[in-house]
Design an enzyme around this catalytic site. Structure first.
Site, short mmCIF file in Angstrom:
data_model
loop_
_atom_site.label_atom_id
_atom_site.label_comp_id
_atom_site.label_asym_id
_atom_site.label_seq_id
_atom_site.Cartn_x
_atom_site.Cartn_y
_atom_site.Cartn_z
CB CYS A 220 1.32 1.11 11.22
SG CYS A 220 1.95 -0.34 10.32
CB THR B 66 -1.31 2.14 4.46
OG1 THR B 66 -0.44 2.41 5.57
CG2 THR B 66 -0.88 3.02 3.29
CB THR C 127 3.03 3.47 6.65
OG1 THR C 127 1.78 3.99 6.17
CG2 THR C 127 2.82 2.07 7.22
CB CYS D 11 -4.06 -2.90 6.51
SG CYS D 11 -2.79 -1.97 5.59
CE LYS E 242 4.16 -4.11 6.53
NZ LYS E 242 2.93 -4.90 6.35
NE ARG F 251 -1.14 -2.83 2.22
CZ ARG F 251 -0.45 -3.97 2.29
NH1 ARG F 251 -0.35 -4.76 1.23
NH2 ARG F 251 0.17 -4.32 3.40
#
Length: 241
Positions: free
Chosen positions: A201, A87, A129, A85, A171, A51
């Site tokens: 985030c 974003t 982010t 999520c 991640k 994204r």
């Protein structure tokens, strides 16, 4: 057979954040038996295009893949769709239009809880982010009840050296490194006067929370999870009569 209150989770963005969200739904549910828990369908597809990269114009749009995976949930009977999520919510409106079922907005849930915590004119830090921050996903979102939150954001250097590497570490499965970097970013916001910090985030609350943050935190994932539970309970009560 239809399942009243069936929740659809459009996940995989990222996989660990999806698991964390599902656990929060479980923990927020006042259930004593299996049957009292929230019925959930989760489509965790990590291959949805990134994204943040898409927002920068450096990669393909995630919207077609999000629509494809969302339709799987709708076709399977989900009555509500959510995305753990932040974003991804840059594509919220066209996604909801394509799916044609109710959705809950993660940012709205977090903002409602933030205002309860710090007041309508409070000073909120934001960890998210660079796509979420640059787009104004939180800062430009309409604030409930005419609130006027004062936002404190990471500096460009903090984003480059702490926030984005911290998210990327989570991640990649390096939670210790992610915790170290994101804790430093949170500390910087606390020193600049943040009364609380929005964890904007869904990777961040995996490693950062009230126990290791300098000020109270608003976990957007948890905010969304509790509203999903409330929706499910209301739907099951409605269909029981």
């Amino acid at each position: 057979m239809s399942t009243p209150g069936l929740l659809g989770v459009l996940g995989g963005m990222g996989p660990l954040a999806t698991i964390d969200f599902l656990r929060k739904v479980l923990e927020a549910t006042p259930a004593k038996t299996d049957q009292e828990h929230v019925p959930v369908l989760s489509s965790s597809i990590p291959q949805i295009p990134d994204r943040t990269t898409a927002f920068r114009g450096e990669g393909e749009s995630p919207l077609p893949a999000m629509i494809e995976n969302g339709k799987r949930l709708v076709d399977a009977g989900a009555g509500l769709i959510v995305m753990p999520c932040n974003t991804a919510h840059l594509w919220y409106e066209p996604l909801q239009t394509a799916l044609g079922v109710p959705m809950l907005h993660l940012v709205d849930a977090a903002l409602e809880d933030a205002i309860v915590l710090v007041g309508a004119n409070g000073r909120l830090g934001l960890l998210a982010t660079d796509g979420s921050i640059a787009s104004g996903l939180y800062v430009n979102r309409r604030q409930p009840g005419g609130a006027s939150i004062q936002w404190l954001l990471p500096t460009a250097r903090e984003m480059i050296e702490l926030v984005m590497p911290g998210i990327e570490a989570v991640k990649a499965g390096n939670e210790a490194r992610g915790r170290e970097l994101l804790s430093q970013a949170a500390a910087a916001l606390g020193k600049r006067g943040a009364e609380a910090i929005v964890l904007g985030c869904t990777e961040i609350p995996v490693v950062l929370g009230s126990a290791n943050a300098p000020v109270p935190v608003i976990d957007a994932s948890d905010s969304l999870a509790r509203r999903c539970v409330a929706w499910c309970q209301a739907e099951r009560a409605r269909t029981a009569h």
